[in-house]
Design a protein around this motif. Sequence first.
Motif, mmCIF file in Angstrom:
data_model
loop_
_atom_site.group_PDB
_atom_site.id
_atom_site.type_symbol
_atom_site.label_atom_id
_atom_site.label_comp_id
_atom_site.label_asym_id
_atom_site.label_seq_id
_atom_site.Cartn_x
_atom_site.Cartn_y
_atom_site.Cartn_z
ATOM 1 N N SER A 311 0.861 -1.189 0.000
ATOM 2 C CA SER A 311 0.000 0.000 0.000
ATOM 3 C C SER A 311 0.896 1.237 0.000
ATOM 4 N N PRO A 312 0.343 2.419 -0.316
ATOM 5 C CA PRO A 312 1.181 3.627 -0.345
ATOM 6 C C PRO A 312 1.927 3.836 0.977
ATOM 7 N N VAL A 313 3.245 4.060 0.883
ATOM 8 C CA VAL A 313 4.089 4.253 2.064
ATOM 9 C C VAL A 313 4.479 5.724 2.145
ATOM 10 N N HIS A 314 4.138 6.363 3.273
ATOM 11 C CA HIS A 314 4.383 7.802 3.437
ATOM 12 C C HIS A 314 5.444 8.024 4.516
ATOM 13 N N ILE A 315 6.697 7.796 4.166
ATOM 14 C CA ILE A 315 7.800 8.010 5.091
ATOM 15 C C ILE A 315 8.946 8.666 4.336
ATOM 16 N N LYS A 316 9.958 9.127 5.072
ATOM 17 C CA LYS A 316 11.092 9.801 4.442
ATOM 18 C C LYS A 316 12.073 8.807 3.843
ATOM 19 N N LYS A 317 12.361 7.721 4.570
ATOM 20 C CA LYS A 317 13.407 6.788 4.149
ATOM 21 C C LYS A 317 12.813 5.558 3.468
ATOM 22 N N TYR A 318 12.440 5.734 2.210
ATOM 23 C CA TYR A 318 11.954 4.629 1.377
ATOM 24 C C TYR A 318 13.056 4.326 0.378
ATOM 25 N N GLU A 319 13.746 3.191 0.558
ATOM 26 C CA GLU A 319 14.969 2.898 -0.172
ATOM 27 C C GLU A 319 14.794 1.664 -1.059
ATOM 28 N N THR A 320 14.875 1.856 -2.368
ATOM 29 C CA THR A 320 14.690 0.774 -3.327
ATOM 30 C C THR A 320 16.028 0.113 -3.660
ATOM 31 N N ARG A 321 15.966 -0.967 -4.434
ATOM 32 C CA ARG A 321 17.169 -1.649 -4.916
ATOM 33 C C ARG A 321 18.081 -0.668 -5.665
#
Length: 511
Positions: A311-321
């Motif tokens: 689901s939509p994630v509303h945070i500052k540190k969203y780190e993808t591959r």
Amino acid sequence: MLEKEFKLFHFGLIISVLNFLLFHFPFFGFVVNHVDVDYKSFNGILLIISLVIAMLVANFFVIYLFFYLSRRFSKVLFSLFFLINSIALYFVTTYSVIIDESMISNVFNTKYEEASSFFSIKFLVYILFLGIVPSIFIIKAKLIKPTLKRFSITSLVSLFFLIVLVFANASNWLWIDKNSKTLGGLAMPWSYSVNTSLYFIHEKQRNAKEILLPTAKITDNEKSVVVLVIGESARSENFSLYGYKKDTNPLLSKVDNLHHFKANSCATYTTAGVKCILEHTSSNELYEILPNYLYRNNVEVIWRTTNWGESPVHIKKYETRDYLRPKCEGEDCDYDGVLLSGLKEEIKASNRNKILVILHTSTSHGPTYSKKYPPRFEKFKPVCNSVDLGKCTQTELMNAYDNTIVYTDYILNSIITDLKDLKEYNSTMLFVSDHGESLGEKNLYMHGVPKSLAPKQQYEIPFIVWVSDSNKQLKPANNTILSQNNVFHSVLNFLSIDSPIYDENMNIFKK
């Protein structure tokens, strides 16, 4: 033949019969294998013949109607149907999927990287001979439009015939209703046409507004960190921790303060499974999920992912591959090991006392199991390297999958090792899979079968917990089967967060 002119009536019959013959062997295979009475009995024969005629007449009626209203539009539409039918049939016959709303959700939440792993020569053959060739016939055919009177008579007779068939099968209504979801998921093109519409309608309803949860409060200043690892397609049956005969957990089996629980997933596909892990209760509503809720209430939240479907994630540190890969060194960086790169240092750099780390992995997702782990983890051989899983032996398929579990074991043990080094923190690691996986049992592969019909392999999942402090006890399992919703409340308890929606009965830790 393409130069010949067809009366619309004859053309409609041809397309209806083609659609029936090319794409409905799985449909009638299911009927024959699941009819409550002997399919050779009068009632069984009546049901099968009625379904054949009903399908032919219903499809004829729709084709006849559309082509009467607009030949150009209908040629494009039905050519597209045949192309999609060929793709859908490939997945139905190769992986035994059912094209219901949950499978449509999988399609729209799949990225190219995952979708491309399904491509094969067999896939191209299906598209060419079952999709492109019939589409050329449809596009090139010259049609003679009937008079309004002829159109009206033919349409009314078709509808009347369908009504008669419905009432002639009154004794089979209960069986049809009972199996309607599967039958609807195997009827082409209506399986994906109807379920795609339902998917977008329900998505719009669910995403209309995220329902915020009541404000929470942190009740102490102790430094605490939770690492929640969301597994992908991991089934508990293949973990030696759960009694599997092959040693797929050589590292975790030696770790102190490690606990494993029986658990079931809420669904058999990623979007619903991840949603359930992150929500406080199973619901069709879009409630505020765990990372958003804790971030809004002053908890440091780090999300690292090689997957998708949340689901939509509303945070500052969203780190993808892609974000993590340039900073990572070593063989593991091309696999889920990239999620561990610099993680310990990022936790230590936080200025918050309460930290939640979520690692969303993709380790055991098929069909390319053998490509989900570094070569050094190929413990069991030989392995299946084909995307057409039915062509592999059961031993090859199981070996490839089991190697993904060995790699998962390594990743979880590495996380625990890092957390042990963070001595100033009370720490815990929770590993919960989004759903399970079928590996050829009952001729089913992968996942996505509706849970009401799915075998246990698709919903019996691992729920593994490690705690740093031996004084932090877990409640006795007592053969309790946990749900994915236990995660939300257990994380709140471990981080000492007081919330009006906290449910002590869903918490796995002792107070």
